[in-house]
Design an enzyme around this catalytic site. Structure first.
Site, PDB file in Angstrom:
ATOM      1  CD  GLU A  29      -3.266  -1.164   1.684  1.00 27.82           C
ATOM      2  OE1 GLU A  29      -3.705  -0.064   2.039  1.00 27.82           O
ATOM      3  OE2 GLU A  29      -3.846  -2.241   1.906  1.00 27.82           O
TER       4      GLU A  29
HETATM    5  N1  COS Z   1      -6.065  11.585  -3.969  1.00 23.50           N
HETATM    6  C1  COS Z   1      -6.631  11.954  -5.139  1.00 23.50           C
HETATM    7  N2  COS Z   1      -5.945  12.086  -6.287  1.00 23.50           N
HETATM    8  C2  COS Z   1      -4.623  11.825  -6.253  1.00 23.50           C
HETATM    9  C3  COS Z   1      -3.956  11.433  -5.070  1.00 23.50           C
HETATM   10  C4  COS Z   1      -4.751  11.319  -3.907  1.00 23.50           C
HETATM   11  N3  COS Z   1      -4.215  10.940  -2.742  1.00 23.50           N
HETATM   12  N4  COS Z   1      -2.654  11.250  -5.354  1.00 23.50           N
HETATM   13  C5  COS Z   1      -2.498  11.518  -6.676  1.00 23.50           C
HETATM   14  N5  COS Z   1      -3.698  11.866  -7.206  1.00 23.50           N
HETATM   15  C6  COS Z   1      -3.993  12.248  -8.578  1.00 23.50           C
HETATM   16  C7  COS Z   1      -3.260  13.512  -8.960  1.00 23.50           C
HETATM   17  O1  COS Z   1      -3.992  14.669  -8.575  1.00 23.50           O
HETATM   18  C8  COS Z   1      -3.197  13.365 -10.475  1.00 23.50           C
HETATM   19  O2  COS Z   1      -4.424  13.719 -11.070  1.00 23.50           O
HETATM   20  P1  COS Z   1      -4.542  14.986 -12.074  1.00 23.50           P
HETATM   21  O3  COS Z   1      -3.596  14.705 -13.202  1.00 23.50           O
HETATM   22  O4  COS Z   1      -5.979  14.980 -12.466  1.00 23.50           O
HETATM   23  O5  COS Z   1      -4.135  16.170 -11.272  1.00 23.50           O
HETATM   24  C9  COS Z   1      -3.062  11.872 -10.653  1.00 23.50           C
HETATM   25  O6  COS Z   1      -3.523  11.267  -9.469  1.00 23.50           O
HETATM   26  C10 COS Z   1      -1.634  11.451 -10.916  1.00 23.50           C
HETATM   27  O7  COS Z   1      -0.855  11.932  -9.853  1.00 23.50           O
HETATM   28  P2  COS Z   1       0.694  12.208  -9.985  1.00 23.50           P
HETATM   29  O8  COS Z   1       0.979  13.000 -11.213  1.00 23.50           O
HETATM   30  O9  COS Z   1       1.162  12.752  -8.688  1.00 23.50           O
HETATM   31  O10 COS Z   1       1.225  10.725 -10.245  1.00 23.50           O
HETATM   32  P3  COS Z   1       2.642  10.092 -10.105  1.00 23.50           P
HETATM   33  O11 COS Z   1       2.806   9.119 -11.206  1.00 23.50           O
HETATM   34  O12 COS Z   1       3.670  11.148  -9.914  1.00 23.50           O
HETATM   35  O13 COS Z   1       2.517   9.203  -8.768  1.00 23.50           O
HETATM   36  C11 COS Z   1       2.284   8.557  -6.515  1.00 23.50           C
HETATM   37  C12 COS Z   1       2.032   9.622  -7.595  1.00 23.50           C
HETATM   38  C13 COS Z   1       3.740   8.191  -6.396  1.00 23.50           C
HETATM   39  C14 COS Z   1       1.833   9.213  -5.221  1.00 23.50           C
HETATM   40  C15 COS Z   1       1.406   7.339  -6.824  1.00 23.50           C
HETATM   41  O14 COS Z   1       1.795   6.732  -8.038  1.00 23.50           O
HETATM   42  C16 COS Z   1       1.410   6.304  -5.743  1.00 23.50           C
HETATM   43  O15 COS Z   1       0.786   6.481  -4.702  1.00 23.50           O
HETATM   44  N6  COS Z   1       2.105   5.178  -5.975  1.00 23.50           N
HETATM   45  C17 COS Z   1       2.103   4.066  -5.070  1.00 23.50           C
HETATM   46  C18 COS Z   1       0.981   3.161  -5.364  1.00 23.50           C
HETATM   47  C19 COS Z   1       0.889   2.077  -4.347  1.00 23.50           C
HETATM   48  O16 COS Z   1       0.551   2.325  -3.210  1.00 23.50           O
HETATM   49  N7  COS Z   1       1.172   0.842  -4.785  1.00 23.50           N
HETATM   50  C20 COS Z   1       1.033  -0.277  -3.970  1.00 23.50           C
HETATM   51  C21 COS Z   1      -0.059  -1.085  -4.560  1.00 23.50           C
HETATM   52  S1  COS Z   1      -1.310  -1.478  -3.483  1.00 23.50           S
HETATM   53  S2  COS Z   1      -0.521  -2.932  -2.397  1.00 23.50           S
END
Ligand code: COS
Length: 380
Positions: A363
């Protein structure tokens, strides 16, 4: 500011503690060794309302707050983190996602039995080449008019074989990148959906982790969650709350190991006195107690913010980062305090040390939490 828990919150914590002692402790070592899913225990957790804790009672849930959920997660995780991960995924990811973004029909059909614990769910985002980099979804969900056609593979799926309902994140329109991703409800038994072999894991070995294969799986349009292209936002929003659940799991693993180490240190004698009377051990216990208390406050603060309908992205990420790293350190020290006994299975702490590791990975890894936290503080 009031740090007191309500009577209801104390009651929930005590009920979870009793359940963990009476139902989860017996056989926990054997289940870990044999990688046996705690099926009977999960069924009982469902009957007691632990699998749909925060869901509105009108959808079969317990209607409790997130703080109660954190307290229950800590107690269950002290004893059996393989059971608490089932609880966390079902509550924070599957039920929460459906309750907040599902249609009324989806709620009646899927949320009600999930919240009652009659069935359990799985959240399917990770892929062989997309874990942290979650926008790089290779699984496709092609729009065919009144249904989507899913093809691809998901990896490391908790509840992989025991789930009945799977929330699958897949790419519909690659040109739109993350805005072309959808979240679809897939049912076990749908043609072309195959559960792969069980993973042989370091920790949480009783939990049921599988890869999932989708070959031309037809999913009706009414199983899409939210608008077309909402899937990535759905995953991010859902995981933000999931992190509070995993932070509480890490907290519980650490406090379980600490309680065992504290007890052992008062019984075991060396150099003519209990080892707790040696400063080397007493100081370790002091450090562990402080770290656990700090993690508990972070978890409860994030839960409270969620209950107050405030943004909890930052507090949830902070809680998970700190609690997971802390759980790793505290469980290592708990093994150390137990000496040779800590290295054998009967004393539980080696299992808790192995279980702690996953909380730094799933997560959102500790490194991903640092991305979330640093972006948030730098944007302020
Ligand atoms: N709530 C709502 N929207 C979100 C958000 C949140 N917490 N975090 C990101 N977003 C949205 C952003 O606003 C963006 O949307 P818009 O383009 O409409 O503005 C979109 O998601 C993409 O976000 P971003 O450009 O920040 O994406 P990145 O590729 O840079 O990645 C992270 C962001 C690293 C935070 C994300 O990929 C992540 O959380 N990765 C880990 C996933 C994970 O937990 N994997 C484990 C699997 S489950 S065991």
């Amino acid at each position: 500011m009031n740090f007191n828990l309500s009577e209801e919150q104390i009651m929930i914590r005590n009920a979870a503690r009793d359940f963990a002692q009476t139902e989860l402790l017996p056989g926990v070592i054997e289940r870990d060794e044999k990688q046996q899913f705690p099926a009977e225990q999960i069924k009982k957790m469902g009957e007691l309302g632990f699998l749909g804790m925060m869901v509105d009672p009108k959808y079969g849930g317990s209607g409790l707050d997130t703080v109660s959920y954190v307290l229950a997660m800590e107690e269950i995780s002290k004893i059996d983190a393989s059971a608490s991960v089932v609880m966390s995924v079902n509550n924070s990811l599957v039920c929460w996602g459906l309750e907040h973004y599902g249609t009324e029909e989806q709620k009646q059909k899927y949320l009600v039995p999930l919240a009652k614990g009659e069935i359990i769910g799985a959240f399917c985002l990770s892929e062989p080449e997309a874990g942290s980099d979650a926008t790089s979804q290779k699984t496709t969900a092609i729009d065919k008019g009144d249904y989507y056609l899913i093809n691809g593979t998901k990896n490391w799926i908790t509840n992989g074989n025991n789930a009945t309902v799977y929330l699958v994140i897949a790419q519909t329109d690659p040109e739109k990148m993350h805005k072309g991703i959808n979240a679809l409800i897939v049912e076990k038994g749908m043609e072309g959906f195959v559960v792969g072999p069980k993973e042989n894991k370091l920790g949480i070995r009783g939990s049921d982790t599988h890869s999932l294969m989708f070959t031309d799986v037809k999913v009706p349009k009414e199983n899409r969650i939210g608008e077309d292209g909402f899937g990535f936002k759905f995953a991010m929003k859902t995981l933000a709350g999931g992190r509070i659940g995993i932070a509480s799991q890490a907290l519980g693993i650490a406090s379980g190991a600490y309680e065992l180490a504290l007890k052992y240190s008062k019984e075991r004698k060396a150099f003519g006195k209990e080892i707790s009377k040696h400063q080397a051990i007493a100081f370790k216990l002091a450090d562990m107690a402080v770290q656990i208390e700090a993690a508990r406050h972070l978890c409860i603060k994030a839960a409270w913010e969620k209950d107050q309908k405030q943004n909890y992205d930052l507090s949830g990420a902070m809680a998970k980062l700190y609690a997971a790293d802390m759980a790793m350190q505290v469980t290592i020290e708990a093994v150390q305090i137990h000496g040779g006994y800590g290295f054998v299975k009967e004393y539980h702490v080696e299992r808790l040390m192995r279980d702690a590791k996953i909380t730094q990975i799933y997560e959102g890894t500790s490194e991903i939490q640092k991305i979330v936290i640093s972006r948030s503080i730098l944007n302020d």
